[in-house]
Design an enzyme around this catalytic site. Sequence first.
Site, PDB file in Angstrom:
ATOM      1  CE  LYS A  54      -9.358   1.618  -8.335  1.00 22.82           C
ATOM      2  NZ  LYS A  54     -10.357   2.302  -8.696  1.00 22.82           N
TER       3      LYS A  54
ATOM      4  CD  GLN B 248     -10.228   4.264 -11.675  1.00 23.40           C
ATOM      5  OE1 GLN B 248     -10.479   3.111 -11.399  1.00 23.40           O
ATOM      6  NE2 GLN B 248     -10.016   5.256 -11.070  1.00 23.40           N
TER       7      GLN B 248
ATOM      8  CG  ASP C 233     -16.149   1.589  -7.907  1.00 21.64           C
ATOM      9  OD1 ASP C 233     -15.270   1.869  -6.870  1.00 21.64           O
ATOM     10  OD2 ASP C 233     -16.373   1.821  -9.009  1.00 21.64           O
TER      11      ASP C 233
HETATM   12  N1  L34 Z   1     -15.136   3.787 -10.280  1.00 21.05           N
HETATM   13  N2  L34 Z   1     -13.435   5.603 -10.329  1.00 21.05           N
HETATM   14  C1  L34 Z   1     -14.175   4.473  -9.638  1.00 21.05           C
HETATM   15  N3  L34 Z   1     -13.969   3.870  -8.435  1.00 21.05           N
HETATM   16  C2  L34 Z   1     -12.939   4.530  -7.763  1.00 21.05           C
HETATM   17  O1  L34 Z   1     -12.853   4.297  -6.493  1.00 21.05           O
HETATM   18  C3  L34 Z   1     -12.349   5.505  -8.219  1.00 21.05           C
HETATM   19  N4  L34 Z   1     -11.440   6.379  -7.406  1.00 21.05           N
HETATM   20  C4  L34 Z   1     -11.389   7.870  -7.570  1.00 21.05           C
HETATM   21  C5  L34 Z   1     -11.286   8.116  -9.112  1.00 21.05           C
HETATM   22  N5  L34 Z   1     -12.064   7.218  -9.883  1.00 21.05           N
HETATM   23  C6  L34 Z   1     -12.814   6.114  -9.334  1.00 21.05           C
HETATM   24  C7  L34 Z   1     -10.312   5.864  -7.221  1.00 21.05           C
HETATM   25  O2  L34 Z   1      -9.897   4.805  -7.128  1.00 21.05           O
HETATM   26  C8  L34 Z   1     -10.078   8.159  -6.811  1.00 21.05           C
HETATM   27  N6  L34 Z   1      -9.352   6.793  -6.694  1.00 21.05           N
HETATM   28  C9  L34 Z   1      -8.063   6.604  -6.336  1.00 21.05           C
HETATM   29  C10 L34 Z   1      -7.365   5.333  -6.211  1.00 21.05           C
HETATM   30  C11 L34 Z   1      -6.216   5.328  -5.761  1.00 21.05           C
HETATM   31  C12 L34 Z   1      -5.380   6.495  -5.424  1.00 21.05           C
HETATM   32  C13 L34 Z   1      -6.140   7.761  -5.595  1.00 21.05           C
HETATM   33  C14 L34 Z   1      -7.092   7.810  -6.086  1.00 21.05           C
HETATM   34  C15 L34 Z   1      -3.802   6.076  -5.025  1.00 21.05           C
HETATM   35  O3  L34 Z   1      -3.413   5.178  -4.906  1.00 21.05           O
HETATM   36  N7  L34 Z   1      -3.176   7.391  -5.031  1.00 21.05           N
HETATM   37  C16 L34 Z   1      -1.676   7.232  -4.272  1.00 21.05           C
HETATM   38  C17 L34 Z   1      -0.887   7.935  -5.441  1.00 21.05           C
HETATM   39  C18 L34 Z   1      -1.155   7.238  -6.885  1.00 21.05           C
HETATM   40  C19 L34 Z   1      -0.347   8.180  -7.823  1.00 21.05           C
HETATM   41  O4  L34 Z   1       0.912   8.187  -7.697  1.00 21.05           O
HETATM   42  O5  L34 Z   1      -1.071   8.433  -8.942  1.00 21.05           O
HETATM   43  C20 L34 Z   1      -1.568   7.740  -2.998  1.00 21.05           C
HETATM   44  O6  L34 Z   1      -0.736   7.490  -2.397  1.00 21.05           O
HETATM   45  O7  L34 Z   1      -2.480   8.719  -2.825  1.00 21.05           O
END
Ligand code: L34
Length: 283
Positions: free
Chosen positions: A54, A98, A121
């Site tokens: 983020k 988060q 959010d």
């Molecule tokens: N308050 N909490 C709040 N808002 C959110 O919108 C979230 N979420 C979920 C968990 N908690 C939260 C997220 O941001 C899940 N989530 C989220 C955000 C980004 C990614 C995955 C979940 C992401 O960028 N995933 C990458 C891999 C990241 C890594 O290597 O760890 C992907 O390519 O899927």
Amino acid sequence: MSAIVISGKELAKRLREDIRIRVSKFIEETNVVPHLVVILVGDNPASVSYVAGKQKACEETNMKSTLIKLPVETTEEELIKIIEELNSDHTVHGILVQLPLPKHIDEQKIINTISVEKDVDGFSPVNVGKMVLNEECFLPCTPAGVIKMIKETGIEIAGKHAVVIGRSNIVGKPVSQLLLQENATVTICHSRTIDLKHHTLQADILVVAIGKPKFVTRDMIKPGAIVIDVGVNRVDNKLCGDVDYDGALEVASYVTPVPGGVGPMTITMLMENTLAAAKRFTR
Ligand code: L34
């Protein structure tokens, strides 16, 4: 048949370039830099990684980000006090706590503390209500990202049978609502659903958000379906989704990968909401 992969990473990159241009224009016009504050309690490795994503996205889109890192022992009262200060800080446009939070903190109580105007959010009860009523609001980031990815296929959602597996407040419930607003016929399945496969085999659009690695197998997918995999699971230090990707590639028409699928789109929608928050604040 081999499905087309909907790359969230590529789509996110294109959208962020566009957001960056709009942010620069906004800054030129107002002298205000959109500012997102992310609060991270504890050091859950997945959360640390998502929060870093983020911050990086804020940089890419020319917005300001502040990370407030708090120890896992932080009390509910302390966290509420910090949020209240941010609510009244005019230099802050978006506030994100988060999730998940440590067990001793009541998540809904914390979400309810964030001012509706800064709830980028879209989790606060007022935003959720407005979403259901189809009024202008902050759409929750992951569900908004899912809809963008489906639209990217060019296939019309209206009239399709969409099946959502999962009923969480942050994905399952709101994504079902958004699909309904797009005029899909929506079925919501969950842990108590009887004969899940019977339902999933009818899905023209299948959205999976349960957090179980490779739970949806090839035999559960209707040939030609669009499969959106929201799960991000860590198995043996590798990421995988809730869908057996290789199996899905064989039967579906479109599939989203993990990583590089919904995750980057979630973050991109957050940037969109943060810019919108700054715009509403200054008008
Ligand atoms: N308050 N909490 C709040 N808002 C959110 O919108 C979230 N979420 C979920 C968990 N908690 C939260 C997220 O941001 C899940 N989530 C989220 C955000 C980004 C990614 C995955 C979940 C992401 O960028 N995933 C990458 C891999 C990241 C890594 O290597 O760890 C992907 O390519 O899927």
